[in-house]
Design a protein around this motif. Structure first.
Motif, PDB file in Angstrom:
ATOM      1  N   ALA A 124      36.262  52.280  65.158  1.00 19.96           N
ATOM      2  CA  ALA A 124      36.678  51.320  64.125  1.00 19.96           C
ATOM      3  C   ALA A 124      36.147  51.730  62.758  1.00 19.96           C
ATOM      4  CB  ALA A 124      36.193  49.921  64.489  1.00 19.96           C
ATOM      5  N   VAL A 125      34.920  52.219  62.707  1.00 20.66           N
ATOM      6  CA  VAL A 125      34.334  52.561  61.409  1.00 20.66           C
ATOM      7  C   VAL A 125      34.943  53.873  60.888  1.00 20.66           C
ATOM      8  CG1 VAL A 125      32.266  53.932  61.968  1.00 20.66           C
ATOM      9  CG2 VAL A 125      32.178  52.243  60.142  1.00 20.66           C
ATOM     10  N   PHE A 126      35.252  54.793  61.792  1.00 21.80           N
ATOM     11  CA  PHE A 126      35.912  56.045  61.382  1.00 21.80           C
ATOM     12  C   PHE A 126      37.281  55.737  60.773  1.00 21.80           C
ATOM     13  CE2 PHE A 126      38.482  59.882  62.661  1.00 21.80           C
ATOM     14  CZ  PHE A 126      37.862  60.796  61.822  1.00 21.80           C
ATOM     15  N   GLN A 127      38.050  54.924  61.480  1.00 20.33           N
ATOM     16  CA  GLN A 127      39.383  54.577  60.995  1.00 20.33           C
ATOM     17  C   GLN A 127      39.331  53.713  59.738  1.00 20.33           C
ATOM     18  OE1 GLN A 127      42.347  55.587  61.668  1.00 20.33           O
ATOM     19  NE2 GLN A 127      41.778  56.957  63.336  1.00 20.33           N
ATOM     20  N   LEU A 128      38.253  52.947  59.604  1.00 17.96           N
ATOM     21  CA  LEU A 128      38.081  52.139  58.393  1.00 17.96           C
ATOM     22  C   LEU A 128      38.088  53.025  57.147  1.00 17.96           C
ATOM     23  CD1 LEU A 128      37.023  49.897  56.455  1.00 17.96           C
ATOM     24  CD2 LEU A 128      34.758  50.296  57.395  1.00 17.96           C
ATOM     25  N   MET A 129      37.417  54.176  57.254  1.00 15.64           N
ATOM     26  CA  MET A 129      37.325  55.058  56.090  1.00 15.64           C
ATOM     27  C   MET A 129      38.692  55.611  55.699  1.00 15.64           C
ATOM     28  SD  MET A 129      34.266  54.561  55.542  1.00 15.64           S
ATOM     29  CE  MET A 129      32.698  54.192  56.338  1.00 15.64           C
ATOM     30  N   PHE A 130      39.553  55.829  56.682  1.00 16.48           N
ATOM     31  CA  PHE A 130      40.930  56.250  56.388  1.00 16.48           C
ATOM     32  C   PHE A 130      41.675  55.131  55.651  1.00 16.48           C
ATOM     33  CE2 PHE A 130      42.032  60.081  59.038  1.00 16.48           C
ATOM     34  CZ  PHE A 130      40.757  60.340  59.474  1.00 16.48           C
ATOM     35  N   ALA A 131      41.468  53.916  56.140  1.00 15.89           N
ATOM     36  CA  ALA A 131      42.156  52.773  55.542  1.00 15.89           C
ATOM     37  C   ALA A 131      41.706  52.560  54.103  1.00 15.89           C
ATOM     38  CB  ALA A 131      41.906  51.516  56.378  1.00 15.89           C
ATOM     39  N   VAL A 132      40.445  52.861  53.823  1.00 17.26           N
ATOM     40  CA  VAL A 132      39.913  52.724  52.459  1.00 17.26           C
ATOM     41  C   VAL A 132      40.521  53.786  51.546  1.00 17.26           C
ATOM     42  CG1 VAL A 132      37.839  53.080  51.056  1.00 17.26           C
ATOM     43  CG2 VAL A 132      37.744  51.601  53.083  1.00 17.26           C
ATOM     44  N   LEU A 133      40.565  55.015  52.054  1.00 18.43           N
ATOM     45  CA  LEU A 133      41.013  56.136  51.214  1.00 18.43           C
ATOM     46  C   LEU A 133      42.483  56.019  50.817  1.00 18.43           C
ATOM     47  CD1 LEU A 133      40.473  59.010  50.007  1.00 18.43           C
ATOM     48  CD2 LEU A 133      41.377  59.911  52.145  1.00 18.43           C
ATOM     49  N   THR A 134      43.312  55.577  51.747  1.00 16.44           N
ATOM     50  CA  THR A 134      44.762  55.676  51.537  1.00 16.44           C
ATOM     51  C   THR A 134      45.255  54.897  50.315  1.00 16.44           C
ATOM     52  OG1 THR A 134      44.946  56.025  53.897  1.00 16.44           O
ATOM     53  CG2 THR A 134      46.987  55.615  52.715  1.00 16.44           C
ATOM     54  N   PRO A 135      44.891  53.609  50.156  1.00 16.51           N
ATOM     55  CA  PRO A 135      45.335  52.928  48.924  1.00 16.51           C
ATOM     56  C   PRO A 135      44.741  53.560  47.672  1.00 16.51           C
ATOM     57  CG  PRO A 135      44.416  51.353  50.493  1.00 16.51           C
ATOM     58  CD  PRO A 135      44.155  52.712  51.046  1.00 16.51           C
ATOM     59  N   ALA A 136      43.511  54.070  47.797  1.00 14.60           N
ATOM     60  CA  ALA A 136      42.889  54.711  46.625  1.00 14.60           C
ATOM     61  C   ALA A 136      43.723  55.892  46.157  1.00 14.60           C
ATOM     62  CB  ALA A 136      41.469  55.148  46.951  1.00 14.60           C
ATOM     63  N   LEU A 137      44.342  56.599  47.095  1.00 19.33           N
ATOM     64  CA  LEU A 137      45.182  57.750  46.740  1.00 19.33           C
ATOM     65  C   LEU A 137      46.317  57.359  45.800  1.00 19.33           C
ATOM     66  CD1 LEU A 137      45.571  59.495  50.228  1.00 19.33           C
ATOM     67  CD2 LEU A 137      44.345  60.425  48.266  1.00 19.33           C
ATOM     68  N   ILE A 138      46.846  56.152  46.012  1.00 18.17           N
ATOM     69  CA  ILE A 138      47.993  55.707  45.214  1.00 18.17           C
ATOM     70  C   ILE A 138      47.631  55.596  43.735  1.00 18.17           C
ATOM     71  CG2 ILE A 138      49.680  53.839  44.898  1.00 18.17           C
ATOM     72  CD1 ILE A 138      49.064  53.034  47.842  1.00 18.17           C
ATOM     73  N   SER A 139      46.370  55.236  43.477  1.00 21.42           N
ATOM     74  CA  SER A 139      45.982  54.842  42.122  1.00 21.42           C
ATOM     75  C   SER A 139      46.218  55.942  41.084  1.00 21.42           C
ATOM     76  CB  SER A 139      44.519  54.404  42.094  1.00 21.42           C
ATOM     77  OG  SER A 139      43.670  55.500  42.378  1.00 21.42           O
ATOM     78  N   GLY A 140      46.180  57.200  41.517  1.00 20.27           N
ATOM     79  CA  GLY A 140      46.354  58.291  40.562  1.00 20.27           C
ATOM     80  C   GLY A 140      47.680  58.253  39.824  1.00 20.27           C
ATOM     81  N   ALA A 141      48.690  57.667  40.462  1.00 21.56           N
ATOM     82  CA  ALA A 141      50.003  57.612  39.823  1.00 21.56           C
ATOM     83  C   ALA A 141      50.059  56.533  38.744  1.00 21.56           C
ATOM     84  CB  ALA A 141      51.090  57.350  40.864  1.00 21.56           C
ATOM     85  N   LEU A 142      49.105  55.592  38.801  1.00 22.15           N
ATOM     86  CA  LEU A 142      49.201  54.407  37.940  1.00 22.15           C
ATOM     87  C   LEU A 142      48.229  54.451  36.781  1.00 22.15           C
ATOM     88  CD1 LEU A 142      49.181  51.767  40.837  1.00 22.15           C
ATOM     89  CD2 LEU A 142      51.022  53.256  40.115  1.00 22.15           C
ATOM     90  N   ALA A 143      47.658  55.621  36.531  1.00 21.79           N
ATOM     91  CA  ALA A 143      46.599  55.747  35.537  1.00 21.79           C
ATOM     92  C   ALA A 143      46.953  55.095  34.215  1.00 21.79           C
ATOM     93  CB  ALA A 143      46.316  57.226  35.302  1.00 21.79           C
ATOM     94  N   ASP A 144      45.977  54.550  33.572  1.00 22.95           N
ATOM     95  CA  ASP A 144      46.023  54.101  32.167  1.00 22.95           C
ATOM     96  C   ASP A 144      46.686  52.755  31.915  1.00 22.95           C
ATOM     97  OD1 ASP A 144      45.036  56.608  31.687  1.00 22.95           O
ATOM     98  OD2 ASP A 144      46.797  57.375  30.643  1.00 22.95           O
ATOM     99  N   ARG A 145      47.411  52.165  32.893  1.00 22.82           N
ATOM    100  CA  ARG A 145      48.308  51.096  32.456  1.00 22.82           C
ATOM    101  C   ARG A 145      48.370  49.857  33.328  1.00 22.82           C
ATOM    102  NH1 ARG A 145      50.927  55.312  34.841  1.00 22.82           N
ATOM    103  NH2 ARG A 145      53.022  55.208  35.719  1.00 22.82           N
ATOM    104  N   VAL A 146      47.578  49.794  34.406  1.00 23.14           N
ATOM    105  CA  VAL A 146      47.733  48.657  35.319  1.00 23.14           C
ATOM    106  C   VAL A 146      46.530  47.714  35.236  1.00 23.14           C
ATOM    107  CG1 VAL A 146      47.881  48.025  37.752  1.00 23.14           C
ATOM    108  CG2 VAL A 146      49.203  49.949  36.882  1.00 23.14           C
TER     109      VAL A 146
END
Lengths: 112, 452
Positions: free
Chosen positions: B113-135
């Motif tokens: 559960a804790v291993f998979q938790l780290m994947f779940a944390v990382l994935t939305p963070a990956l999206i943020s790079g596309a939204l820089a500066d404006r959200v």
């Protein structure tokens, strides 16, 4: 009196300082500057997106001298600053009305 | 995680070695989120550095809590209709015994559960790079919570959960090419199509403010990725994890060199950003495929991904969508390339017996991979766009244009990343200029606190 201003490549500072000292100049002011001449700046690439960097780093050297020395000193600075490549910069002189040494209150050529 | 793998014929017993290994891998994967924050943070302009760091960092807060509350249950609970999991004793992670093992493996459920938790944390963070500066930060935080719930948790179930449709179909996604990278990349595309471009896109220079930070982030990502990839076999009993570790290294090297070669030919210089981006593209591409291919195959996969991603990052200028830091070009394209190449490079001697086209396996595995890629891409793209639209219509996704130009750090976080004040600049503590005690009750209290 004249104010000699030189906007030149940063890496020539040491040569110019030495040339000025050899000439007998007592003091100078150096400022970091940026700008471009006819050759403009350079291009940088970030993930394929090219950016033209217009303003390139320069230094601005200012020296106050007596009228008689001005022409010769301009030549000294030009010689020391020259690399022969584009972007070597500019040197000019302008007349100065007054100069005062702050510590003693001396004015004119005595203040230099 | 592979379909249908059991480590031993008998009921497995808790392995201290595997458990310790997996705890270390979990910590390595955790590091990837702050590493990503720096990778992204260096790529934005000075005025939005902190916002970029925070958009990744906040995921560690939000998703962690949701994972405990219900995320693990949706992703890895008992299957319902091949689309969702749900299991009462996983809700709140409360009904799990300390030594209760993850089914078929030698590690406790808590470790999984804790291993998979780290994947779940990382994935939305990956999206943020596309939204820089404006959200708006609140809008982003809300998006992370909703996206994790509606997109990530179910997709993780499809791909890795027993009973999930892609898992049962035999789609190979060793460590998250589909569930993590395509998922995040497609989401990024969906959101930016809704929120639009940065002010000054294609007109103002938006070059990275600190390539050393980008390199630091990329280096730490590479390091953390060993946990991400080698840990995804959930143990070390048969060498597949070690194969994956090796493949991670060689594919990343291949991709970095390919990206650099492409840009030297195309743009005339070997750039730092190219080296960092190529490395990440290779890491992304080997994530789904590294358990099933050979080391030579991994070099090829990395090189192909490095080349295609380097070409893909130019798409935003051609099509006019503003994927600020190339999440689509690197993560979505890299994930698609890696996932599809499984259908070519799977040797049948690694995580599963499925063979790719180059190893005599025919088109079967390729078809499965395409199904997984297509479904996750479409679902994530559409669901993310709808979520962004909903948030935009309610609380608004973007900061004001003047705020964006002034700098999102100051507006959203009341901070700036660096102090550039020269002579006479700088800021005095606000309390120092306030009137003394008695002028204002609230301020007096504040002053006292500061003085103490």
């Amino acid at each position: 009196m004249k104010l000699i201003t030189a906007v030149v490549k940063p890496h020539r500072l040491d040569e110019i300082k030495e040339a000025l000292q050899a000439f007998g100049v007592q003091g100078l002011t150096v400022t970091e500057a940026s700008g471009y001449g006819r050759q403009r700046g350079h291009t940088e690439v970030y993930r394929g997106a090219e950016y033209t960097v217009d303003l390139v780093p320069k230094i601005r050297i200012e020296v106050l001298v007596e009228d008689d020395d001005a022409e010769q000193l301009v030549d000294v600075v030009v010689k020391a600053a020259r690399t022969g490549k584009i972007g070597d910069g500019k040197v000019w002189s302008v007349p100065v009305d007054t100069a005062v040494r702050v510590r003693t209150g001396e004015r004119g050529p005595d203040a230099l | 995680m592979p379909p249908g793998i059991t480590i031993a014929a008998d009921a497995p017993a808790l392995s201290a070695a595997n458990t310790g290994f997996m705890l270390i891998c979990s910590a390595l994967v955790m590091l990837m989120t702050p590493a990503l924050a720096f990778f992204y943070g260096g790529m934005v302009r000075v005025k939005s550095t902190l916002n970029m760091l925070m958009m990744s960092f906040i995921s560690l807060g939000i998703v962690t809590i949701l994972w405990v509350l219900y995320g693990f249950s949706i992703a890895f609970g008992t299957d319902h209709g091949s689309l969702l999991g749900w299991q009462g004793d996983y809700v709140g992670l409360s009904g799990i015994g300390l030594t209760e093992l993850w089914d078929g493996y030698t590690i406790p459920v808590y470790v999984f559960a804790v291993f998979q938790l780290m994947f779940a944390v990382l994935t939305p963070a990956l999206i943020s790079g596309a939204l820089a500066d404006r959200v708006k930060f609140t809008a982003w935080a809300l998006f992370v919570a909703l996206w994790a719930t509606i997109v990530y948790f179910p997709v993780a179930h499809w791909v890795w959960g027993t009973g999930g449709w892609a898992f049962e179909l035999g789609v190979i996604d060793f460590a998250g090419g589909t569930a993590v990278h395509i998922n995040a990349g497609a989401a990024a595309l969906g959101v930016i199509l809704v929120i639009g471009k940065r002010v000054g896109f294609k007109k103002d220079p938006m070059r990275p403010h600190s390539l050393p930070l980008v390199m630091l982030g990329a280096g730490l990502l590479w390091f953390g990725w060993f946990g991400f990839n080698a840990g995804s076999w959930l143990g070390n009993d048969d060498g597949v994890g070690a194969l994956m570790f090796l493949n991670t290294q060689v594919a990343t090297a291949g991709a970095m060199l390919a990206w650099l070669a492409y840009e030297k030919i195309r743009h005339g210089a070997f750039t730092t950003l190219g080296a960092a981006s190529g490395a990440v593209a290779g890491l992304v591409a080997i994530t789904p495929s590294g358990g099933s291919c050979s080391p030579l195959g991994a070099i090829a996969i990395g090189a192909i991904a490095g080349l295609l991603c380097a070409m893909a990052v130019g798409l935003k200028f051609r099509f006019g969508y503003d994927d600020s830091l190339d999440v689509v070009g690197v993560h979505m394209v890299g994930g698609v390339v890696g996932s599809i190449l499984v259908g070519f490079f799977a040797t049948g001697g690694g995580q599963s017996e499925a063979q790719g086209l180059f190893y005599g396996g025919g088109l079967g595995q390729l078809g499965k991979q395409l199904a997984g890629v297509g479904a996750v891409l479409a679902y994530s793209l559409i669901a993310s766009a709808v979520l962004a639209l909903l948030i935009d219509k309610t609380i608004g996704m973007r900061v004001g244009e003047d705020e964006e130009v002034a700098g999102i750090d100051q507006v959203q976080h009341a901070e700036t990343a660096y102090d550039f004040s020269g002579a006479g600049g700088g800021t005095a503590p606000r309390t120092a200029t306030l009137p003394g005690p008695g002028a204002d009750g609230a301020q007096t209290k504040k002053n006292k606190k500061v003085d103490a």
